[in-house]
Design a protein around this motif. Structure first.
Motif, PDB file in Angstrom:
ATOM      1  N   TYR A   1       0.827  -1.204   0.000  1.00  0.00           N
ATOM      2  CA  TYR A   1       0.000   0.000   0.000  1.00  0.00           C
ATOM      3  C   TYR A   1       0.866   1.261   0.000  1.00  0.00           C
ATOM      4  O   TYR A   1       0.466   2.299  -0.526  1.00  0.00           O
ATOM      5  N   PHE A   2       2.060   1.169   0.591  1.00  0.00           N
ATOM      6  CA  PHE A   2       2.916   2.343   0.760  1.00  0.00           C
ATOM      7  C   PHE A   2       4.118   2.334  -0.189  1.00  0.00           C
ATOM      8  O   PHE A   2       5.093   3.045   0.038  1.00  0.00           O
ATOM      9  N   LYS A   3       4.048   1.548  -1.261  1.00  0.00           N
ATOM     10  CA  LYS A   3       5.212   1.398  -2.133  1.00  0.00           C
ATOM     11  C   LYS A   3       5.613   2.693  -2.829  1.00  0.00           C
ATOM     12  O   LYS A   3       6.764   2.839  -3.249  1.00  0.00           O
ATOM     13  N   HIS A   4       4.686   3.646  -2.952  1.00  0.00           N
ATOM     14  CA  HIS A   4       5.029   4.937  -3.566  1.00  0.00           C
ATOM     15  C   HIS A   4       5.249   6.023  -2.505  1.00  0.00           C
ATOM     16  O   HIS A   4       5.452   7.180  -2.846  1.00  0.00           O
ATOM     17  N   ALA A   5       5.177   5.621  -1.251  1.00  0.00           N
ATOM     18  CA  ALA A   5       5.476   6.555  -0.158  1.00  0.00           C
ATOM     19  C   ALA A   5       6.860   6.214   0.387  1.00  0.00           C
ATOM     20  O   ALA A   5       7.560   5.355  -0.143  1.00  0.00           O
ATOM     21  N   GLN A   6       7.240   6.875   1.461  1.00  0.00           N
ATOM     22  CA  GLN A   6       8.572   6.681   2.031  1.00  0.00           C
ATOM     23  C   GLN A   6       8.476   5.666   3.166  1.00  0.00           C
ATOM     24  O   GLN A   6       8.421   6.005   4.345  1.00  0.00           O
ATOM     25  N   THR A   7       8.486   4.371   2.787  1.00  0.00           N
ATOM     26  CA  THR A   7       8.211   3.290   3.733  1.00  0.00           C
ATOM     27  C   THR A   7       9.233   3.212   4.864  1.00  0.00           C
ATOM     28  O   THR A   7       8.913   2.750   5.956  1.00  0.00           O
ATOM     29  N   ASP A   8      10.465   3.649   4.619  1.00  0.00           N
ATOM     30  CA  ASP A   8      11.493   3.552   5.652  1.00  0.00           C
ATOM     31  C   ASP A   8      11.282   4.566   6.775  1.00  0.00           C
ATOM     32  O   ASP A   8      11.976   4.521   7.794  1.00  0.00           O
ATOM     33  N   ARG A   9      10.334   5.465   6.603  1.00  0.00           N
ATOM     34  CA  ARG A   9      10.042   6.453   7.644  1.00  0.00           C
ATOM     35  C   ARG A   9       8.855   6.033   8.508  1.00  0.00           C
ATOM     36  O   ARG A   9       8.423   6.778   9.385  1.00  0.00           O
ATOM     37  N   LEU A  10       8.341   4.839   8.267  1.00  0.00           N
ATOM     38  CA  LEU A  10       7.190   4.335   9.008  1.00  0.00           C
ATOM     39  C   LEU A  10       7.584   3.138   9.871  1.00  0.00           C
ATOM     40  O   LEU A  10       8.551   2.437   9.583  1.00  0.00           O
ATOM     41  N   THR A  11       6.808   2.920  10.923  1.00  0.00           N
ATOM     42  CA  THR A  11       6.920   1.711  11.732  1.00  0.00           C
ATOM     43  C   THR A  11       5.589   0.973  11.620  1.00  0.00           C
ATOM     44  O   THR A  11       4.530   1.593  11.529  1.00  0.00           O
ATOM     45  N   TYR A  12       5.641  -0.366  11.638  1.00  0.00           N
ATOM     46  CA  TYR A  12       4.467  -1.172  11.312  1.00  0.00           C
ATOM     47  C   TYR A  12       4.094  -2.110  12.463  1.00  0.00           C
ATOM     48  O   TYR A  12       4.904  -2.951  12.867  1.00  0.00           O
ATOM     49  N   ILE A  13       2.889  -1.938  12.973  1.00  0.00           N
ATOM     50  CA  ILE A  13       2.282  -2.926  13.865  1.00  0.00           C
ATOM     51  C   ILE A  13       1.406  -3.785  12.964  1.00  0.00           C
ATOM     52  O   ILE A  13       0.389  -3.313  12.458  1.00  0.00           O
ATOM     53  N   SER A  14       1.805  -5.015  12.731  1.00  0.00           N
ATOM     54  CA  SER A  14       1.094  -5.869  11.773  1.00  0.00           C
ATOM     55  C   SER A  14       0.500  -7.091  12.477  1.00  0.00           C
ATOM     56  O   SER A  14       0.759  -7.337  13.656  1.00  0.00           O
ATOM     57  N   SER A  15      -0.304  -7.830  11.725  1.00  0.00           N
ATOM     58  CA  SER A  15      -0.965  -9.039  12.245  1.00  0.00           C
ATOM     59  C   SER A  15      -1.674  -8.765  13.570  1.00  0.00           C
ATOM     60  O   SER A  15      -1.582  -9.532  14.525  1.00  0.00           O
ATOM     61  N   ASN A  16      -2.386  -7.624  13.621  1.00  0.00           N
ATOM     62  CA  ASN A  16      -3.164  -7.238  14.800  1.00  0.00           C
ATOM     63  C   ASN A  16      -2.331  -7.194  16.072  1.00  0.00           C
ATOM     64  O   ASN A  16      -2.802  -7.555  17.162  1.00  0.00           O
TER      65      ASN A  16
END
Length: 273
Positions: A54-69
């Motif tokens: 979803y974020f492939k055109h954004a700056q993904t390295d500037r985000l942190t991800y809480i995934s799998s609930n």
């Protein structure tokens, strides 16, 4: 209180219904958040690989991800926190499923850090359906021989199945040992006990030394409630169901179709500038 972290759910919250968002506007906000020393966190039930798409055109390295609930917290470089289901717990669920599923056949997916695993008996059509949600799918002969940290067990029945009954029985069977939640699409997710988006934020609170009252969060559904109640500044989406608005009084400035999360973040940053 100064804001130091902003977290958002994806579906029905940050993303429009067609899974898009205003990329340019978001990247500008990331610049401003960097300037104000604010962390941006994506909190979702999806696996991190799907989220990155979803974020492939954004700056993904500037985000942190809480995934799998909440079962895993990561950035683009490393896993910061994980809460897998144990092999003993997996065996217990598999045994329960063997005794129960004779009434209605289901598909089992073990969602791990490295891949998603399904049985060798899964048909090509099943595999194709699973690949829509899991980028890497591996067929295995024995689930208990999988060498990976399993974050979520998915039990998927036909869409006409009443999964609420299965969720109820699983909760009665395993009590506090596992966390069980269902969707309206025949799917039941089983995670380690006390695993949700709040536990992901609590892990980041410890890692980054950010207090809950210094956090903002956006959500629209019941699996966001723990996260919203944890933070000092929660926002529910205007498009959320009424029960969510009864529990969280503060609403985002617009719904998900009109970039409500971005609109609200802009106002928050302006107020803190």
């Amino acid at each position: 209180m100064t804001i130091k972290l902003i977290a958002t759910d994806l579906d029905g919250t940050f993303l429009r219904d067609d899974k898009t968002f205003d990329i340019s506007r978001f990247n500008r906000l990331l610049d401003q958040m960097d300037h104000q020393n604010i962390k941006m966190v994506v909190a979702t039930g999806n696996k991190v690989e799907q989220t990155l798409q979803y974020f492939k055109h954004a700056q993904t390295d500037r985000l942190t991800y809480i995934s799998s609930n909440g079962a895993m917290v990561s950035d683009t470089k490393e896993v910061l926190y994980k809460r897998p289901v144990s092999k003993d717990q997996i065996k217990k669920v598999l045994d329960w499923n063997t005794q129960t599923r004779a009434k209605m056949e289901n598909l089992i997916i073990l969602s791990g850090i490295e891949a998603a695993y399904v049985s060798n008996h899964a048909t090509p059509e099943m595999i194709q359906a699973v690949e829509q949600f899991y980028p890497k799918v591996i067929q295995v002969e024995k689930f208990l021989e999988v060498e990976d940290d399993i974050l979520v067990m998915e039990l998927i029945w036909p869409e006409n199945a009443n999964v609420k009954d299965f969720v109820k029985v699983l909760r009665q069977t395993f009590g506090e040992e596992l966390h069980t939640t269902g969707s309206g699409f025949g799917s039941v997710s089983i995670l380690a006990a006390n695993t949700n988006k709040e536990t992901g934020l609590a892990a980041l609170s410890r890692i980054w030394q950010i207090k809950p009252e210094e956090m903002v969060a956006f959500g629209d559904n019941s699996n966001d409630l723990e996260m919203l109640r944890y933070v000092g500044n929660p926002f529910v989406m205007p498009n959320a169901e009424e029960f969510m608005k009864e529990r969280i009084s503060q609403q985002a400035h617009a719904d998900n179709e009109h970039d409500g999360v971005l609109e609200t973040i802009e106002k928050l940053l302006a107020d803190q500038a």
